[in-house]
Design a protein around this motif. Structure first.
Motif, PDB file in Angstrom:
ATOM      1  N   TRP A  23       0.864  -1.182   0.000  1.00  0.00           N
ATOM      2  CA  TRP A  23       0.000   0.000   0.000  1.00  0.00           C
ATOM      3  C   TRP A  23       0.902   1.235   0.000  1.00  0.00           C
ATOM      4  CZ3 TRP A  23      -4.458   0.965   4.057  1.00  0.00           C
ATOM      5  CH2 TRP A  23      -5.230   2.045   3.627  1.00  0.00           C
ATOM      6  N   TRP A  24       1.279   1.665  -1.183  1.00  0.00           N
ATOM      7  CA  TRP A  24       2.284   2.692  -1.357  1.00  0.00           C
ATOM      8  C   TRP A  24       1.815   4.055  -0.850  1.00  0.00           C
ATOM      9  CZ3 TRP A  24       7.160   3.495  -1.657  1.00  0.00           C
ATOM     10  CH2 TRP A  24       7.676   4.665  -2.206  1.00  0.00           C
ATOM     11  N   GLU A  25       0.591   4.440  -1.170  1.00  0.00           N
ATOM     12  CA  GLU A  25       0.098   5.748  -0.756  1.00  0.00           C
ATOM     13  C   GLU A  25       0.041   5.867   0.767  1.00  0.00           C
ATOM     14  OE1 GLU A  25      -0.479   8.507  -2.540  1.00  0.00           O
ATOM     15  OE2 GLU A  25       0.403   7.367  -4.195  1.00  0.00           O
ATOM     16  N   ARG A  26      -0.349   4.807   1.440  1.00  0.00           N
ATOM     17  CA  ARG A  26      -0.389   4.841   2.907  1.00  0.00           C
ATOM     18  C   ARG A  26       1.039   4.939   3.462  1.00  0.00           C
ATOM     19  NH1 ARG A  26      -3.800   3.372   7.112  1.00  0.00           N
ATOM     20  NH2 ARG A  26      -5.307   4.572   5.892  1.00  0.00           N
ATOM     21  N   PHE A  27       1.983   4.222   2.864  1.00  0.00           N
ATOM     22  CA  PHE A  27       3.375   4.331   3.307  1.00  0.00           C
ATOM     23  C   PHE A  27       3.866   5.769   3.247  1.00  0.00           C
ATOM     24  CE2 PHE A  27       7.766   4.832   1.796  1.00  0.00           C
ATOM     25  CZ  PHE A  27       8.463   4.401   2.920  1.00  0.00           C
ATOM     26  N   LEU A  28       3.587   6.455   2.137  1.00  0.00           N
ATOM     27  CA  LEU A  28       4.070   7.829   1.980  1.00  0.00           C
ATOM     28  C   LEU A  28       3.483   8.748   3.045  1.00  0.00           C
ATOM     29  CD1 LEU A  28       3.994   8.324  -1.894  1.00  0.00           C
ATOM     30  CD2 LEU A  28       6.007   8.008  -0.437  1.00  0.00           C
ATOM     31  N   GLY A  29       2.201   8.614   3.338  1.00  0.00           N
ATOM     32  CA  GLY A  29       1.593   9.442   4.368  1.00  0.00           C
ATOM     33  C   GLY A  29       1.827  10.916   4.110  1.00  0.00           C
TER      34      GLY A  29
END
Length: 436
Positions: A208-214
């Protein structure tokens, strides 16, 4: 089995955290469950280690795991049981009524936000260090703990070790005189100097890339940023927040310190010039601490070299405390005392306060003593997790509480900020603000 009847191996409690005026009142002190039920948020290497250590404390049960990578969730079920609740969304963990406490072992830039949400949800928090990624995040974290009344502990495990506890007693007994200098060094050759290789299944479908970026800058999917996030300032602070903070936590505990007056750091990227990091691989930090409680004004020198695979100081977290009358070489499992004059054996009786776990002092000479743990000692990691669980069960305040956590994270972050600005930074540790 009621929680009050769970058998617990006795471990001496840590001394109170001096210098903290914070009242760590605990409103939710007993789990409604038979066990203290924990959940893990962030199943990387440190999160997995934290969870295994916590599970080694009697009466602890793991009920949920959150991670952003499918394989780690699959691994969690294989490791801890197929009935385990797993999710990619930490909010699902926080909404569960059967979760008493969470271990937060995410990248640094998520620590403060998840910790605040967890405390607001009534969960006790064990948060990996540093508990904040930006200096401005500290006060909101402290206020959230005050409002919620739950327990909060930072994951700097070394300070709970018998070695650190013995060093504290010896320093405060005045055995080495007024302290003037502390030296700590780390060396390593991560991955034997190999380049990063992503797992074959790493993709936007499995992570979950978008959640990682935050709150970090939005960039296209890059598995190296996800798996080697400590290399990048958007998610951590590299050496400063990964290594320096460990020794700083131990020093604050041993010396009753609340923070330095001035920080200066230098270093750079000396070897890993392949574009796969923007934090230093060599770093030297200097921290000037004022005198507190007549223990001495002292300067801390911390150094780390990710390209030194020979000196073998990696991971030891050992450091030397120098005083006007002698030195202490401090490890988690042992302490070496060397003095300029003969040691008065009566001064060593202070170590009786440690209770079980430490052998009788070994006299090498009239000016040198070795203090080491007994066989079977479970280590600083266990002691630290025991203190957290014991605090939950028995309504005990913690030494490594939220104020201690912020005050030890701050000089680490200041160290990295000094490196970026190429100048010394003056710090007001009591009020948690940079001095102009």
């Amino acid at each position: 089995m009621a929680i009050g009847t769970v058998a617990i191996q006795s471990t001496p409690s840590l001394l109170s955290a001096a210098g903290s005026k914070w009242s760590n009142e605990v409103k939710k002190s007993v789990s409604p469950n038979s066990f203290v039920n924990i959940a893990l948020i962030g199943k990387g290497g440190m999160g997995t280690s934290d969870t295994n250590t916590s599970l080694s404390v009697d009466g602890v049960k793991l009920v949920g795991v959150c991670d952003l990578y499918d394989k780690r969730l699959k691994d969690a079920k294989a490791q801890w049981g197929n009935a385990l609740f797993v999710t990619k969304d930490y909010k699902e963990i926080l909404s569960r009524k059967d979760v008493d406490a969470v271990i937060i072992a995410t990248p640094d830039h998520w620590h403060q936000l998840i910790a605040i949400e967890a405390m607001n949800a009534g969960k006790h928090v064990y948060c990996e260090k540093p508990v904040i990624h930006k200096l401005g995040e500290g006060k909101a974290l402290i206020e959230a703990q005050k409002k919620s009344g739950v327990l909060f502990q930072t994951g700097s495990q070394g300070m709970a070790s018998l070695g650190n506890r013995a060093a504290r007693l010896l320093v405060q007994q005045g055995v080495i005189g007024a302290v003037n200098f502390v030296d700590g060094q780390f060396t390593a050759a991560p991955g034997r100097l190999n380049s990063f290789t992503a797992p074959d299944d790493a993709s936007e479908e499995t992570i979950w890339w978008e959640r990682f970026l935050g709150n970090a800058p939005k960039i296209p999917f890059n598995p190296q940023h996800f798996f080697a996030w400590r290399n990048w300032k958007d998610y951590g602070t590299g050496i400063a927040g990964d290594l320096f903070v460990h020794v700083l936590s131990s020093i604050h505990y041993i010396m009753d310190a609340i923070g330095p007056e001035k920080v200066y750091t230098t270093g750079g990227i000396r070897y890993y010039t392949d574009g796969l990091r923007d934090t230093p691989d060599v770093m030297l930090g200097y921290f000037d601490y004022p005198d507190r409680n007549n223990l001495g004004a002292f300067t801390v020198q911390l150094g780390a070299n990710y390209v030194d695979g020979v000196s073998k100081k990696w991971g030891s977290m050992d450091f030397r405390i120098v005083g006007s009358k002698g030195t202490l070489d401090v490890g988690w499992d042992n302490v070496v005392l060397k003095t300029m004059g003969d040691v008065d054996p009566r001064d060593l009786q202070v170590l009786e306060q440690l209770g079980q776990g430490m052998k009788s002092p070994e006299k090498v000479s009239s000016r040198e003593y070795l203090f080491s743990v007994k066989e079977g000692y479970k280590g600083g990691h266990y002691d630290h997790h025991f203190n957290f669980i014991d605090g939950i069960r028995n309504n005990k305040p913690l030494t490594a509480d939220v104020l201690f956590a912020v005050r030890t994270a701050a000089p680490a972050l200041l160290s990295y900020e000094s490196y970026l600005q190429d100048k010394a930074i003056k710090w007001d540790a009591r009020n948690l603000k940079i001095m102009k």
